[in-house]
Write a protein that holds these residues in place. Structure first.
Motif, mmCIF file in Angstrom:
data_model
loop_
_atom_site.group_PDB
_atom_site.id
_atom_site.type_symbol
_atom_site.label_atom_id
_atom_site.label_comp_id
_atom_site.label_asym_id
_atom_site.label_seq_id
_atom_site.Cartn_x
_atom_site.Cartn_y
_atom_site.Cartn_z
ATOM 1 N N SER A 1 25.690 39.458 47.877
ATOM 2 C CA SER A 1 27.015 39.835 47.385
ATOM 3 C C SER A 1 28.021 38.717 47.589
ATOM 4 O O SER A 1 28.874 38.467 46.726
ATOM 5 N N ASN A 2 27.945 38.030 48.728
ATOM 6 C CA ASN A 2 28.863 36.918 48.962
ATOM 7 C C ASN A 2 28.601 35.759 48.003
ATOM 8 O O ASN A 2 29.528 35.096 47.540
ATOM 9 N N ILE A 3 27.326 35.524 47.696
ATOM 10 C CA ILE A 3 26.988 34.491 46.707
ATOM 11 C C ILE A 3 27.487 34.906 45.328
ATOM 12 O O ILE A 3 28.080 34.105 44.589
ATOM 13 N N VAL A 4 27.264 36.153 44.967
ATOM 14 C CA VAL A 4 27.715 36.669 43.669
ATOM 15 C C VAL A 4 29.238 36.584 43.557
ATOM 16 O O VAL A 4 29.776 36.209 42.508
ATOM 17 N N ASN A 5 29.949 36.928 44.626
ATOM 18 C CA ASN A 5 31.412 36.905 44.589
ATOM 19 C C ASN A 5 31.957 35.517 44.269
ATOM 20 O O ASN A 5 32.935 35.381 43.534
ATOM 21 N N GLU B 1 34.213 44.176 42.412
ATOM 22 C CA GLU B 1 34.859 42.871 42.542
ATOM 23 C C GLU B 1 34.947 42.156 41.190
ATOM 24 O O GLU B 1 35.960 41.526 40.878
ATOM 25 N N ILE B 2 33.868 42.256 40.406
ATOM 26 C CA ILE B 2 33.871 41.621 39.088
ATOM 27 C C ILE B 2 34.982 42.216 38.218
ATOM 28 O O ILE B 2 35.770 41.494 37.594
ATOM 29 N N THR B 3 35.065 43.551 38.203
ATOM 30 C CA THR B 3 36.086 44.221 37.397
ATOM 31 C C THR B 3 37.487 43.878 37.877
ATOM 32 O O THR B 3 38.368 43.550 37.066
ATOM 33 N N ALA C 1 43.212 37.620 42.165
ATOM 34 C CA ALA C 1 41.838 37.316 41.779
ATOM 35 C C ALA C 1 41.107 36.564 42.889
ATOM 36 O O ALA C 1 39.987 36.914 43.270
ATOM 37 N N VAL C 2 41.754 35.525 43.424
ATOM 38 C CA VAL C 2 41.137 34.737 44.491
ATOM 39 C C VAL C 2 41.100 35.533 45.793
ATOM 40 O O VAL C 2 40.096 35.546 46.511
ATOM 41 N N GLY C 3 42.208 36.226 46.102
ATOM 42 C CA GLY C 3 42.265 37.010 47.334
ATOM 43 C C GLY C 3 41.227 38.107 47.370
ATOM 44 O O GLY C 3 40.693 38.436 48.434
ATOM 45 N N ASN C 4 40.910 38.683 46.206
ATOM 46 C CA ASN C 4 39.886 39.718 46.125
ATOM 47 C C ASN C 4 38.525 39.182 46.557
ATOM 48 O O ASN C 4 37.793 39.831 47.304
#
Length: 312
Positions: free
Chosen positions: A76-80, A220-222, A236-239
């Motif tokens: 998930s961290n890589i995906v984020n 997170e993507i949405t 966007a970045v803070g998310n």
């Protein structure tokens, strides 16, 4: 195989809508209890977007699927960073403000390094989980103390701004329905992911690092895409930064606390990629101070290459 794919699809939908219902209900209840916009915005939104990862990883840990529990967090961290931040930057260059650069990113990186250190030997026990969980709580407290949190009422919706006392019962229903959907979605995603791994003869960790991680990363993507469309690059970045911080501290920490995690399938490749991407975001925050379109495209391409290496 069809049943496994259907379970994964249903699990992703359950996690997405469950997290959304939980967030809406908890937000209105928080307003009715007199909580500040800062507490509602930062704490509840962060917890809401991290709820899918929390339910999947904690559920997997309790059922003895350590590779799924740890792989979901690392993946998930890589995906984020690679997909969520990359996709957002591809739509519009993302500026990184001073608060994120000076306070939030170092906290995220510190927790990521700590998580890397705990997972590198393939085992995360209750003491390590307690350290990570304490780090998450301390990080949230520090960010709210030194930076404050902008009023996110507009992002939370009209029903939050005009919350009336009679809305407490619908809100409690949303919370209950959200938790049930999260539980069912998490179990469906775990069952489908493990079943798919068995069918194709690949390790559980590979499915957790790819399919499961993308599924739990849907909120997170949405949220990031919608923030970019509104030209709110800070959100966007803070998310992404807040989600990664909570994934390591809250999700992995809590999962390890409830049940020790054996995750030898999550080897040095995904762990190193997670760490390198985290350092990359910190470097980009200082110079040039934003994530450009070419970086966003490179992140997406890098994720594709990483997935091929992982499967091989």
């Amino acid at each position: 195989m069809f049943l496994f794919l259907l379970a994964i699809a249903c699990g992703c939908l359950g996690l997405y809508f469950g997290g959304d219902l939980l967030l809406k209900g908890a937000t209105v209840v928080g307003r009715l209890l007199g909580w500040s916009a800062a507490v509602i915005g930062f704490v509840l939104i962060s917890l809401g977007t991290s709820a899918p990862e929390l339910f999947v990883s904690a559920g997997a840990a309790l059922q003895g699927y350590g590779d799924v529990a740890a792989g979901n967090v690392v993946g998930s961290n890589i995906v984020n960073i690679a997909i969520v931040l990359g996709l957002g930057a591809l739509i519009m260059p993302l500026a990184i403000n001073r608060a994120i650069r000076v306070h939030q990113l170092p906290l995220m990186l510190g927790l990521t390094v700590m998580g890397f250190g705990f997972l590198v030997d393939g085992h995360l026990g209750r003491i390590a989980g307690a350290f990570l969980l304490s780090g998450a709580v301390g990080s949230v407290w520090w960010v709210m103390r030194v930076d404050g949190v902008p009023d996110l009422e507009e992002a939370l919706g009209e029903e939050v701004r005009q919350a009336e006392p009679h809305s407490i019962w619908p809100s409690l229903f949303f919370i209950t329905a959200g938790v049930l959907l999260l539980l069912l979605g998490a179990q469906s995603l775990i069952w489908g992911g493990v079943g798919l791994a068995t069918y194709f003869g690949v390790p559980d960790a590979v499915v957790a690092l790819t399919v499961t991680s993308i599924g739990t990363g849907l909120p997170e993507i949405t949220a990031t895409v919608m923030a970019v469309i509104r030209r709110d690059t800070d959100m966007a970045v803070g998310n992404v930064v807040g989600s990664n911080m909570l994934n390591i501290g809250l999700v992995l920490g809590f999962s390890g606390l409830v049940s020790p995690i054996n995750s030898r399938g999550v080897d040095m490749l995904p762990l190193s990629i997670m760490l390198l991407l985290s350092f990359l975001v910190l470097l980009l925050a200082w110079r040039p101070g934003h994530v450009g379109r070419w970086v966003g495209g490179s992140l997406l391409a890098a994720f594709a290459a990483y997935t091929v290496l992982l499967v091989q």
